[in-house]
Design a protein around this motif. Structure first.
Motif, PDB file in Angstrom:
ATOM      1  N   LYS A 147      15.367  19.570 -61.539  1.00  0.00           N
ATOM      2  CA  LYS A 147      14.725  19.882 -60.160  1.00  0.00           C
ATOM      3  C   LYS A 147      15.651  20.645 -59.560  1.00  0.00           C
ATOM      4  N   THR A 148      16.986  20.820 -60.122  1.00  0.00           N
ATOM      5  CA  THR A 148      18.370  21.437 -59.772  1.00  0.00           C
ATOM      6  C   THR A 148      17.321  23.363 -60.262  1.00  0.00           C
ATOM      7  N   PRO A 151      12.069  26.009 -58.620  1.00  0.00           N
ATOM      8  CA  PRO A 151      11.810  25.892 -57.196  1.00  0.00           C
ATOM      9  C   PRO A 151      11.949  25.349 -55.411  1.00  0.00           C
ATOM     10  N   SER A 152      11.859  25.800 -54.859  1.00  0.00           N
ATOM     11  CA  SER A 152      11.449  24.597 -53.831  1.00  0.00           C
ATOM     12  C   SER A 152       9.974  23.810 -53.591  1.00  0.00           C
ATOM     13  N   ASP A 154       7.669  21.332 -52.670  1.00  0.00           N
ATOM     14  CA  ASP A 154       7.152  20.881 -51.190  1.00  0.00           C
ATOM     15  C   ASP A 154       6.055  20.079 -51.915  1.00  0.00           C
ATOM     16  N   CYS A 313      10.303  15.256 -52.211  1.00  0.00           N
ATOM     17  CA  CYS A 313       9.227  15.845 -51.486  1.00  0.00           C
ATOM     18  C   CYS A 313       7.840  14.469 -51.790  1.00  0.00           C
TER      19      CYS A 313
END
Length: 354
Positions: A147-148, A151-152, A154, A313
Motif C-alpha cells: 500500500k505504500t 497510488p492514493s 479513495d 480508506c
C-alpha cells in the motif's frame, strides 16, 4: 460473449493457482502465474516481492481511485482432506482445491473484472488491482507493504468469500501477551503470591468484563484467553504465568483504546503484539453500497479478519464463495459462483464508475 470468455479465463487461472502451492511467505510461483495472466491480457503490471499490481490503461491522477484487492496465499491444508488439496478437480459443479474458496475465486473474479474495465475511457474512477501475499498470516510483506507503493486510494473492494453480499463492517484483531508475576517457593509451604492464582484473577476479569459500546453490525468487543503456560514441576510454585488474550474489536473502539482499558484493569504485565489490525466500516449511504443494495445484495458485519484491517480508506468486503468453507478440508467453490461473481462485480462498479 465477453463475459463467458472472462469466466473461462478466470477458471483456468484458478485451476493453476490451486495446483501451485502458495503458503504464506511462499507465494513466488503463484505471483508468476498472475503476472503471466496479466501479460496475456495485454495489461501492464508491476511486481513488488510477491505482490502483483496494475492500474487501468487510462489512469488519471486527478480522479479518485478504487482498489480491487484479494490475496493468493493460503493456509496449510489440514489433515482432514480426502482429496489432494493441490489437484483442481471438478465434480458436480464444484471446483475443489486449497484456496479455491479463500480467496482464489474472489481474486480471479476481480482480475477478470479489472480486465473488463482496463481499456475503457472516461471512467469516473481509476482502478488499481492488487493480488497480494501474506494475508493469511497478516504478514508485513503483503498489502501492508504494497500500500505504500500504490497510488492514493479513495475506496477499496476486498475480495473474500461473502456470497457476493457486502460486509460493511469487520472486526479488528488485538493479540495481547500477559505475564502475571508471583513469588517462587516450595509447594509444601504457605505462599500467597502464586503467579497462577494472580493470573486467574486477571483472566476472570477478562471473562466477565463487557465493553459498554455494542455495535449494531458487529456486536460487542469479544475477549478470549486462548493460551496459558506456567510452572516447571509439581512441587514448585511458579514466579510467573504467561497467557494470551485474543480480542475481536468492533468499530466503536480503536485497538489502542481497548488495550488501555484492559491494561488499567489488570495487574499482569500486558503487551500488545500489534495495534495495526483495526476494525473497519463504511457508511451505509456510500454510493457503492447503495449500488449493491439496488442489485439485491445484502449488508452485514463480519467477525472474520481480512486485509481491510490495514486499509485506512473506506472499504467493502465482498466476493464469491462461503466463508464457512474457508480453512476446511476439501475446500471448494461452485463454478457458477465465479460466473456470478464476475457479473456482479462489473454491475456493482458500473453503478458508480460510469
Amino acid at each position: 460473449m465477453e463475459s463467458k470468455a472472462l469466466y473461462n479465463k478466470a477458471i483456468e487461472l484458478l485451476k493453476k493457482l490451486i495446483s501451485t502451492p502458495s503458503l504464506s511467505k511462499e507465494e513466488d510461483n503463484t505471483a508468476a502465474l498472475i503476472a503471466d495472466w496479466f501479460k496475456n491480457e495485454n495489461i501492464e503490471w508491476k511486481r513488488d516481492q510477491n505482490n502483483i499490481w496494475a492500474t487501468n490503461k487510462h489512469f488519471d491522477a486527478s480522479k479518485p481511485t478504487i482498489l480491487l484487492n484479494s490475496h493468493h496465499d493460503t493456509v496449510k491444508p489440514n489433515k482432514g482432506y480426502t482429496k489432494d488439496p493441490f489437484n483442481p478437480v471438478i465434480e458436480d459443479g464444484k471446483l475443489y482445491g486449497l484456496g479455491s474458496n479463500d480467496a482464489g475465486a474472489s481474486l480471479v473474479s476481480l482480475m477478470a473484472t479489472f480486465s473488463h474495465f482496463y481499456s475503457q475511457q472516461n471512467l469516473k474512477y481509476n482502478l488499481v488491482i492488487a493480488a497480494t501475499a501474506e494475508e493469511e498470516n497478516s504478514g508485513p510483506n503483503g498489502l501492508a507493504h504494497l500500500k505504500t507503493q500504490l497510488p492514493s486510494i479513495d475506496f477499496a473492494i476486498v475480495g473474500e468469500p461473502t456470497g457476493m453480499n457486502m460486509a460493511i463492517a469487520e472486526k479488528g484483531l488485538l493479540v495481547i501477551d500477559g505475564v502475571a508475576k508471583g513469588t517462587a517457593g516450595h509447594a509444601a509451604h504457605p505462599n500467597d503470591d502464586n503467579a497462577i492464582y494472580n493470573a486467574l484473577k486477571d483472566i476472570q476479569w477478562i471473562e466477565q468484563y463487557q465493553f459498554p459500546k455494542v455495535s449494531d453490525l458487529l456486536g460487542p468487543v469479544k475477549m478470549t484467553v486462548t493460551q496459558i503456560n506456567a510452572g516447571q514441576q509439581h512441587n514448585v510454585v511458579p514466579d510467573n504465568c504467561h497467557f494470551v488474550v485474543d480480542v475481536r474489536v468492533n468499530e466503536c473502539y480503536s485497538n489502542e483504546e481497548v488495550f488501555d482499558t484492559i491494561n488499567k484493569n489488570t495487574k499482569s504485565e500486558m503487551a500488545a503484539r500489534s495495534f495495526r489490525l483495526n476494525s473497519s466500516s463504511i457508511p451505509l449511504d456510500h454510493p457503492f453500497v447503495q449500488g449493491g443494495i439496488k442489485l439485491g445484495r445484502t449488508t452485514y458485519g463480519s467477525p472474520t479478519l481480512s486485509d481491510q484491517a490495514i486499509l485506512t480508506c473506506p472499504s467493502v468486503k465482498v466476493g464469491p464463495g462461503d466463508s464457512t468453507r474457508s480453512h476446511q478440508a476439501d475446500e471448494y467453490i461452485y463454478l457458477n459462483e465465479v460466473e456470478e461473481g464476475i457479473g456482479l462485480y462489473i454491475k456493482m462498479l458500473n453503478e458508480i464508475i460510469k
